[in-house]
Design a protein around this motif. Structure first.
Motif, PDB file in Angstrom:
ATOM      1  N   SER A 147       0.965  -1.106  -0.039  1.00 52.38           N
ATOM      2  CA  SER A 147       0.054  -0.034  -0.056  1.00 52.38           C
ATOM      3  C   SER A 147       0.680   1.201  -0.002  1.00 52.38           C
ATOM      4  CB  SER A 147      -0.902  -0.033   1.511  1.00 52.38           C
ATOM      5  OG  SER A 147      -1.904  -0.988   1.135  1.00 52.38           O
ATOM      6  N   ALA A 148       1.885   1.152   0.664  1.00 52.80           N
ATOM      7  CA  ALA A 148       2.870   2.362   0.975  1.00 52.80           C
ATOM      8  C   ALA A 148       3.360   2.719  -0.578  1.00 52.80           C
ATOM      9  CB  ALA A 148       3.872   2.334   1.969  1.00 52.80           C
ATOM     10  N   ARG A 149       3.967   1.592  -1.201  1.00 55.96           N
ATOM     11  CA  ARG A 149       4.665   1.750  -2.312  1.00 55.96           C
ATOM     12  C   ARG A 149       3.427   2.259  -3.445  1.00 55.96           C
ATOM     13  NH1 ARG A 149       4.293  -2.014  -6.130  1.00 55.96           N
ATOM     14  NH2 ARG A 149       4.020  -3.589  -4.757  1.00 55.96           N
ATOM     15  N   ILE A 150       2.494   1.660  -3.384  1.00 55.45           N
ATOM     16  CA  ILE A 150       1.529   2.034  -4.444  1.00 55.45           C
ATOM     17  C   ILE A 150       1.120   3.677  -4.194  1.00 55.45           C
ATOM     18  CG2 ILE A 150      -0.936   1.921  -5.335  1.00 55.45           C
ATOM     19  CD1 ILE A 150      -0.497  -1.096  -4.904  1.00 55.45           C
ATOM     20  N   ALA A 151       0.804   3.932  -3.170  1.00 52.77           N
ATOM     21  CA  ALA A 151       0.468   5.422  -2.709  1.00 52.77           C
ATOM     22  C   ALA A 151       1.575   6.385  -3.180  1.00 52.77           C
ATOM     23  CB  ALA A 151       0.022   5.469  -1.218  1.00 52.77           C
ATOM     24  N   HIS A 190       9.133   4.429   1.769  1.00 48.33           N
ATOM     25  CA  HIS A 190       7.947   4.978   0.880  1.00 48.33           C
ATOM     26  C   HIS A 190       6.998   5.991   1.652  1.00 48.33           C
ATOM     27  CE1 HIS A 190       8.771   1.601  -1.702  1.00 48.33           C
ATOM     28  NE2 HIS A 190       8.453   0.876  -0.808  1.00 48.33           N
ATOM     29  N   VAL A 191       7.301   6.221   2.993  1.00 52.24           N
ATOM     30  CA  VAL A 191       6.571   7.210   3.707  1.00 52.24           C
ATOM     31  C   VAL A 191       7.222   8.242   4.352  1.00 52.24           C
ATOM     32  CG1 VAL A 191       4.854   5.229   4.025  1.00 52.24           C
ATOM     33  CG2 VAL A 191       6.575   5.948   5.745  1.00 52.24           C
ATOM     34  N   ARG A 192       6.519   9.247   4.505  1.00 55.08           N
ATOM     35  CA  ARG A 192       6.985  10.620   5.280  1.00 55.08           C
ATOM     36  C   ARG A 192       6.619  10.898   6.618  1.00 55.08           C
ATOM     37  NH1 ARG A 192       6.149  16.856   3.738  1.00 55.08           N
ATOM     38  NH2 ARG A 192       7.529  17.874   5.149  1.00 55.08           N
ATOM     39  N   TRP A 193       5.173  10.215   6.742  1.00 51.34           N
ATOM     40  CA  TRP A 193       4.605  10.210   8.174  1.00 51.34           C
ATOM     41  C   TRP A 193       4.178   9.010   8.854  1.00 51.34           C
ATOM     42  CZ3 TRP A 193       4.425  15.528   9.359  1.00 51.34           C
ATOM     43  CH2 TRP A 193       4.353  16.481   8.523  1.00 51.34           C
ATOM     44  N   ALA A 194       3.762   9.061  10.021  1.00 51.26           N
ATOM     45  CA  ALA A 194       3.061   7.921  10.646  1.00 51.26           C
ATOM     46  C   ALA A 194       2.000   8.511  11.436  1.00 51.26           C
ATOM     47  CB  ALA A 194       4.224   7.085  11.636  1.00 51.26           C
TER      48      ALA A 194
END
Length: 409
Positions: A147-151, A190-194
């Motif tokens: 999901s992170a990669r696709i987003a 793949h992400v900047r936030w949590a």
């Protein structure tokens, strides 16, 4: 008016230009010049410089593109039956997330990518030019990473929400360990936030603190789903961890509002300097769909809290990407002025994502406001002023959209 190979466009004869910049200017009979992906000039139409292309706005209003700082776009399936049951009187609980998790895990990468891409296109067609999306419908290492990669390939900002719900049959403490360890490591590129859903039926205060600590140690920015279903520890945790935003905020005590306001005491809204605090993100479409009380946006603003409006597009509680609907609701039912509501849906969203500042000098272009050097994200309305967003509720008013200087609609 060109620089190198960058073409320029002047949009002139703008009836109302609502900049939402630090000066909060509203210009009449205005013009704006786009050069490449940036805004290079703003002023009155009579003083507009020449450019490679000229567009006559014919008296229409122009405002910054919407900045949607809270959405859940990576999912398959829908929850129509749950919605019907809720409209028949059943109360909302977090458990429906499991239904979407099963549907999302069952589709291919290509299909999930197509679904996200279609939702982004739908949002852009309504004036949204900068989008955040969360994971949270995978809920195991493989599917959260997917999901992170696709987003990351389809939206502007990605938030890791492995702490959305404890999957059926999982031990809550063991699942929290997974969220804080192997799952976090898998999504990190793949992400900047949590984010964490700190709410009854989801994650406790102690579990949420563990998630936020692990994410902070990994270098991620923090956000919190809090105080949606009742007063709880979400706001206090967001303030404790200096989270960029706390989202939902339907049930706030006087102490919660005061704590949020205190985070903004050293920030100067006229210059954008000082220590930025925790944005309170209001999600009015979700509030209506879940029949929760609307977030107290008026009280938050009056207390000195910076707020954002976001669509919270998701299949269970807010299946819409219409930021205009959120703005209309904020004006008609949350007692915000039109200017305050538009600001919350543009500059406020940028604040919540840490993208409110940046220009030609620092190279990180600001979004959510119109000023020289900022990213050229523009939303032209089929109306002479932004007031028509609330004056004509439900009417599709998007005429044209520019995203990073490129006309998208």
């Amino acid at each position: 008016m060109t620089s190198g190979n960058k073409s320029s466009t002047v949009i002139t004869n703008i009836g109302e230009l609502m900049t939402q910049d630090l000066e909060r200017r509203v210009l009449k009979d205005a013009a704006i010049v786009i050069e490449g992906e940036r805004i290079s000039w703003i002023g009155t139409a009579k003083d507009a410089p020449s450019a490679d292309e000229r567009i006559d706005a014919e008296g229409r209003a122009v405002l910054p593109g919407w900045v949607d700082s809270h959405s859940h776009l990576v999912f398959a399936g829908d929850r129509t039956a749950e919605f019907e049951a809720r409209m028949a009187g059943e109360s909302y609980s977090a458990g429906g997330i499991a239904v979407t998790t099963g549907a999302t895990r069952s589709v291919s990468d290509d299909e999930l990518t197509r679904l996200v891409r279609d939702r982004v296109a739908e949002a852009v067609s309504q004036g949204t030019t900068y989008l955040e999306s969360k994971t949270g419908y995978g809920l195991d290492v493989e599917n959260e990473a997917r999901s992170a990669r696709i987003a990351a390939a389809e939206v502007d900002e990605v938030t890791y929400l492995g702490a959305h719900l404890v999957p059926n049959g999982s031990d809550p403490e063991e699942y929290t360990d997974l969220v804080c360890g192997p799952m976090l490591e898998a999504v990190l590129p793949h992400v900047r936030w949590a984010d964490v859903f700190c709410e009854r039926g989801a994650f406790t205060k102690d579990q949420s603190r563990r998630v936020l600590t692990a994410a902070r140690n990994a270098g991620l920015g923090l956000r919190v789903h809090g105080n949606q279903l009742g007063e709880g520890p979400g706001v206090a945790l967001a303030v404790e961890f200096a989270a960029a935003s706390v989202d939902h905020v339907n049930y706030l005590s006087e102490k919660d509002i005061a704590a949020l306001a205190e985070t903004w005491e050293s920030w100067d809204p006229a210059s954008g300097t000082g220590n930025r605090g925790t944005v309170a993100t209001c999600l009015p479409a979700c509030d209506l769909s879940t029949r929760q009380p609307l977030a107290p946006g008026r009280e938050l603003i009056d207390a000195g809290v910076q707020i954002a409006l976001a669509a919270n597009c998701n299949p269970g509680t807010s299946y819409t990407s219409s930021m205009a609907f959120c703005v209309t609701t904020a004006v008609l039912q949350m007692h915000l002025s039109v200017h305050e509501a538009v600001r919350a849906a543009t500059y406020g969203g940028a604040l919540a994502l840490g993208r409110e500042a940046g220009n030609d000098v620092d190279g990180e272009r600001a979004v959510g406001s119109l000023a020289v050097g900022h990213r050229a994200d523009l939303h032209m309305l089929k109306a002479p002023s932004a007031t028509h967003l609330a004056y004509r509720p439900g009417i599709p008013l998007t005429h044209s959209v520019w995203r990073a200087g490129v006309r998208a609609v």
